[in-house]
Structure formats: C-alpha cells, structure tokens
Motif scaffolding. Structure first.
Motif, PDB file in Angstrom:
ATOM      1  N   ALA A  20       6.720   0.240   9.470  1.00  0.00           N
ATOM      2  CA  ALA A  20       6.878   1.699   9.438  1.00  0.00           C
ATOM      3  C   ALA A  20       6.927   2.256   8.027  1.00  0.00           C
ATOM      4  O   ALA A  20       6.792   3.460   7.821  1.00  0.00           O
ATOM      5  CB  ALA A  20       8.128   2.107  10.201  1.00  0.00           C
ATOM      6  N   TYR A  80      -4.252   0.924  -1.932  1.00  0.00           N
ATOM      7  CA  TYR A  80      -3.776  -0.375  -2.397  1.00  0.00           C
ATOM      8  C   TYR A  80      -2.915  -0.222  -3.645  1.00  0.00           C
ATOM      9  O   TYR A  80      -3.244   0.540  -4.555  1.00  0.00           O
ATOM     10  CB  TYR A  80      -4.971  -1.279  -2.698  1.00  0.00           C
ATOM     11  CG  TYR A  80      -4.639  -2.536  -3.463  1.00  0.00           C
ATOM     12  CD1 TYR A  80      -4.916  -2.623  -4.826  1.00  0.00           C
ATOM     13  CD2 TYR A  80      -4.046  -3.627  -2.831  1.00  0.00           C
ATOM     14  CE1 TYR A  80      -4.614  -3.775  -5.538  1.00  0.00           C
ATOM     15  CE2 TYR A  80      -3.748  -4.786  -3.530  1.00  0.00           C
ATOM     16  CZ  TYR A  80      -4.027  -4.850  -4.885  1.00  0.00           C
ATOM     17  OH  TYR A  80      -3.712  -5.982  -5.581  1.00  0.00           O
ATOM     18  N   GLN A 132       0.797   5.645   0.922  1.00  0.00           N
ATOM     19  CA  GLN A 132       0.035   6.650   1.638  1.00  0.00           C
ATOM     20  C   GLN A 132       0.614   8.033   1.419  1.00  0.00           C
ATOM     21  O   GLN A 132       1.805   8.267   1.632  1.00  0.00           O
ATOM     22  CB  GLN A 132       0.009   6.331   3.142  1.00  0.00           C
ATOM     23  CG  GLN A 132      -0.908   7.216   3.959  1.00  0.00           C
ATOM     24  CD  GLN A 132      -0.994   6.779   5.404  1.00  0.00           C
ATOM     25  OE1 GLN A 132      -0.087   6.155   5.948  1.00  0.00           O
ATOM     26  NE2 GLN A 132      -2.107   7.085   6.055  1.00  0.00           N
ATOM     27  N   SER A 167      -2.053  13.062   4.923  1.00  0.00           N
ATOM     28  CA  SER A 167      -3.463  13.361   5.231  1.00  0.00           C
ATOM     29  C   SER A 167      -4.444  12.494   4.443  1.00  0.00           C
ATOM     30  O   SER A 167      -5.618  12.874   4.293  1.00  0.00           O
ATOM     31  CB  SER A 167      -3.770  14.844   4.973  1.00  0.00           C
ATOM     32  OG  SER A 167      -2.962  15.658   5.794  1.00  0.00           O
ATOM     33  N   GLN A 168      -3.987  11.379   3.929  1.00  0.00           N
ATOM     34  CA  GLN A 168      -4.871  10.450   3.247  1.00  0.00           C
ATOM     35  C   GLN A 168      -4.710   9.049   3.837  1.00  0.00           C
ATOM     36  O   GLN A 168      -3.700   8.739   4.461  1.00  0.00           O
ATOM     37  CB  GLN A 168      -4.572  10.409   1.748  1.00  0.00           C
ATOM     38  CG  GLN A 168      -4.888  11.696   1.027  1.00  0.00           C
ATOM     39  CD  GLN A 168      -4.746  11.554  -0.481  1.00  0.00           C
ATOM     40  OE1 GLN A 168      -4.769  10.448  -1.021  1.00  0.00           O
ATOM     41  NE2 GLN A 168      -4.591  12.664  -1.163  1.00  0.00           N
ATOM     42  N   GLY A 169      -5.716   8.208   3.605  1.00  0.00           N
ATOM     43  CA  GLY A 169      -5.595   6.821   4.005  1.00  0.00           C
ATOM     44  C   GLY A 169      -4.718   6.051   3.040  1.00  0.00           C
ATOM     45  O   GLY A 169      -4.467   6.497   1.918  1.00  0.00           O
ATOM     46  N   PRO A 170      -4.223   4.891   3.455  1.00  0.00           N
ATOM     47  CA  PRO A 170      -3.409   4.066   2.550  1.00  0.00           C
ATOM     48  C   PRO A 170      -4.205   3.675   1.302  1.00  0.00           C
ATOM     49  O   PRO A 170      -5.408   3.480   1.364  1.00  0.00           O
ATOM     50  CB  PRO A 170      -3.074   2.839   3.406  1.00  0.00           C
ATOM     51  CG  PRO A 170      -3.177   3.312   4.814  1.00  0.00           C
ATOM     52  CD  PRO A 170      -4.289   4.314   4.809  1.00  0.00           C
ATOM     53  N   TYR A 220       4.095   0.924   2.103  1.00  0.00           N
ATOM     54  CA  TYR A 220       4.046  -0.090   3.153  1.00  0.00           C
ATOM     55  C   TYR A 220       3.990  -1.482   2.536  1.00  0.00           C
ATOM     56  O   TYR A 220       3.152  -1.765   1.676  1.00  0.00           O
ATOM     57  CB  TYR A 220       2.800   0.093   4.033  1.00  0.00           C
ATOM     58  CG  TYR A 220       2.795   1.353   4.852  1.00  0.00           C
ATOM     59  CD1 TYR A 220       2.035   2.445   4.472  1.00  0.00           C
ATOM     60  CD2 TYR A 220       3.540   1.434   6.032  1.00  0.00           C
ATOM     61  CE1 TYR A 220       2.008   3.602   5.236  1.00  0.00           C
ATOM     62  CE2 TYR A 220       3.519   2.583   6.802  1.00  0.00           C
ATOM     63  CZ  TYR A 220       2.756   3.654   6.389  1.00  0.00           C
ATOM     64  OH  TYR A 220       2.735   4.805   7.154  1.00  0.00           O
ATOM     65  N   TYR A 267       0.856  -1.175   0.000  1.00  0.00           N
ATOM     66  CA  TYR A 267       0.000   0.000   0.000  1.00  0.00           C
ATOM     67  C   TYR A 267       0.897   1.231   0.000  1.00  0.00           C
ATOM     68  O   TYR A 267       2.059   1.167   0.403  1.00  0.00           O
ATOM     69  CB  TYR A 267      -0.905   0.039   1.236  1.00  0.00           C
ATOM     70  CG  TYR A 267      -2.019  -0.973   1.200  1.00  0.00           C
ATOM     71  CD1 TYR A 267      -1.769  -2.315   1.434  1.00  0.00           C
ATOM     72  CD2 TYR A 267      -3.326  -0.585   0.913  1.00  0.00           C
ATOM     73  CE1 TYR A 267      -2.785  -3.262   1.382  1.00  0.00           C
ATOM     74  CE2 TYR A 267      -4.353  -1.523   0.857  1.00  0.00           C
ATOM     75  CZ  TYR A 267      -4.071  -2.845   1.092  1.00  0.00           C
ATOM     76  OH  TYR A 267      -5.088  -3.767   1.028  1.00  0.00           O
TER      77      TYR A 267
END
Lengths: 109, 116
Positions: free
Chosen positions: A101, A46, A38, A41-44, A87, A36
């Motif tokens: 991390a 895919y 990121q 200020s955003q979500g992960p 990630y 993923y």
C-alpha cells in the motif's frame, strides 16, 4: 511472492532527511528490493533497487539489512517535490513487482 | 526516450460494454507489464509479456480480460462486459529485460476507467 509492509504515512520538514522503513521478511534469496514513488495522476517512478549491498544514486540511498528481511530508503534532504507515495516492492526473476500500500510522505516547508 | 505511452488517458463506459486500452512501451524494451490500481492501493499485477509471448496472468485476471502484444511492440488490454468493479487505473510498464533480471520498470501514466 514476497509481501512488503510499510508505515501508512511519514512527515518530514523540508531539507531534513527522511528514512522510510520496509519489512519484507518472506523475500527469497534471488529477489531484488525495488523502491518506486508515485505522484497523483501519474504512474510509479523508479527510485532505486538493490539485492544485498547498500546502494546510492542521485535520488536516494537504499540500506538493506544483513538478513534482507528489511530495508530503508533514505532521502537525504527532503524537498517539496519529494512529497509522494513511496512503494517498497520485491522483484522476482522476471522483473514482476509486488506492490504493497506504500507510505505517503508529507514534506512541510 | 519518449517514455511509455498509454491511450486513452480516461475512459467512461456503461456496464456491459467492451473497452480496449493501448500501451506503447519504450522502444526496444522486451518486457511489458499490465497493472491495475484502485484508489488508495498499490498497483496489482495483471499480466506480462516477454516480446510477443504472454508469460504469466494473475488470478485477478478473469476470463473477461485479455491482453495481446502482437509483434512484440505495442500491447492492448481488452475488458469485455465491463462491471462496476472494473473501475480503476490501468497501468502499463516496460523494461529492457536483458542481462540481469533486475532492470527497473518504466511506467506510463495509466488509463483511468470508470464504469457507470
């Protein structure tokens, strides 16, 4: 749950390939490998996933080692929009992801 | 596909107060997950649902945290008696959960909680 290890950061020039390594030496035989990314200020978001075979999609390629203890995400031509935290995660039978991390990718023009 | 929606986007509260966050998953997604993320760290798993059933809770989830998913649609995450250590981004994700178990997760943009 499998733990993943990634470098803290990587830098690439624009339009150059980026190879992001990940170690997951404790992965179980049925866990998938997911990637993923990121942005601030955003979500992960895919990117790609696989089990044993190498995978390609419009965003990237995933190369999985034969023993599955490591994998590499390949961005074929980095753009400025690819700058993000990437990630590497593993997914259990219920789709639950365990994040590390991550690797901060910096793309320079 | 309108994506996963989380409300509010930001919440500032005083220590000791209760807060509730809402997550609306992608329509017809059976699985719903809650994660927590602090600055510079990857998301940490909190809990997840298969339809309305809560199947697993992380050891990170103290008794002050409770999550529900009535009717298997939207979900709420409540934190009682907030502490400064609860300050974080709370992320919700959903997936189809059908067929093979490797369906990707779709994340919302999170609710940022600040406890003063």
């Amino acid at each position: 749950d499998a733990k993943t290890t990634q470098p803290n950061s990587m830098e690439s020039n624009e339009e150059e390939p980026v190879h992001l390594p990940c170690n997951h030496s404790t992965i179980s035989g049925t866990d998938y490998i997911h990637w993923y990314r990121q942005l601030p200020s955003q979500g992960p978001e895919y990117v790609i996933h696989g089990l044993t075979s190498n995978v390609n999609n419009r965003m990237a390629s995933l190369a999985i080692a034969e023993d599955r203890k490591s994998s590499t995400l390949i961005l074929h031509r980095a753009t400025l929009r690819d700058a993000a935290v990437y990630y590497c995660t593993t997914s259990d039978s219920w789709g639950k992801l365990q994040f590390g991390a991550g690797t901060q990718v910096v793309v320079t023009p | 596909d309108t994506g996963v929606s989380q409300n509010p986007r930001h919440k500032i509260t005083k220590r000791g107060q209760n807060v509730t966050f809402r997550c609306d998953p992608i329509s017809e997604h059976n699985r719903l997950y809650w994660y927590r993320q602090t600055l510079g760290q990857g998301p940490e798993f909190l809990t997840y649902f298969q339809n309305e059933a809560q199947l697993e809770k992380s050891r990170l989830l103290s008794d002050r945290f409770s999550a529900e998913r009535p009717k298997g649609s939207f979900s709420t995450l409540e934190i009682q008696r907030t502490e400064q250590g609860d300050s974080a981004m709370y992320l919700c994700a959903s997936s189809t959960g059908q067929g093979s178990y490797n369906s990707p997760l779709h994340f919302g943009n999170g609710t940022r909680l600040t406890v003063t």
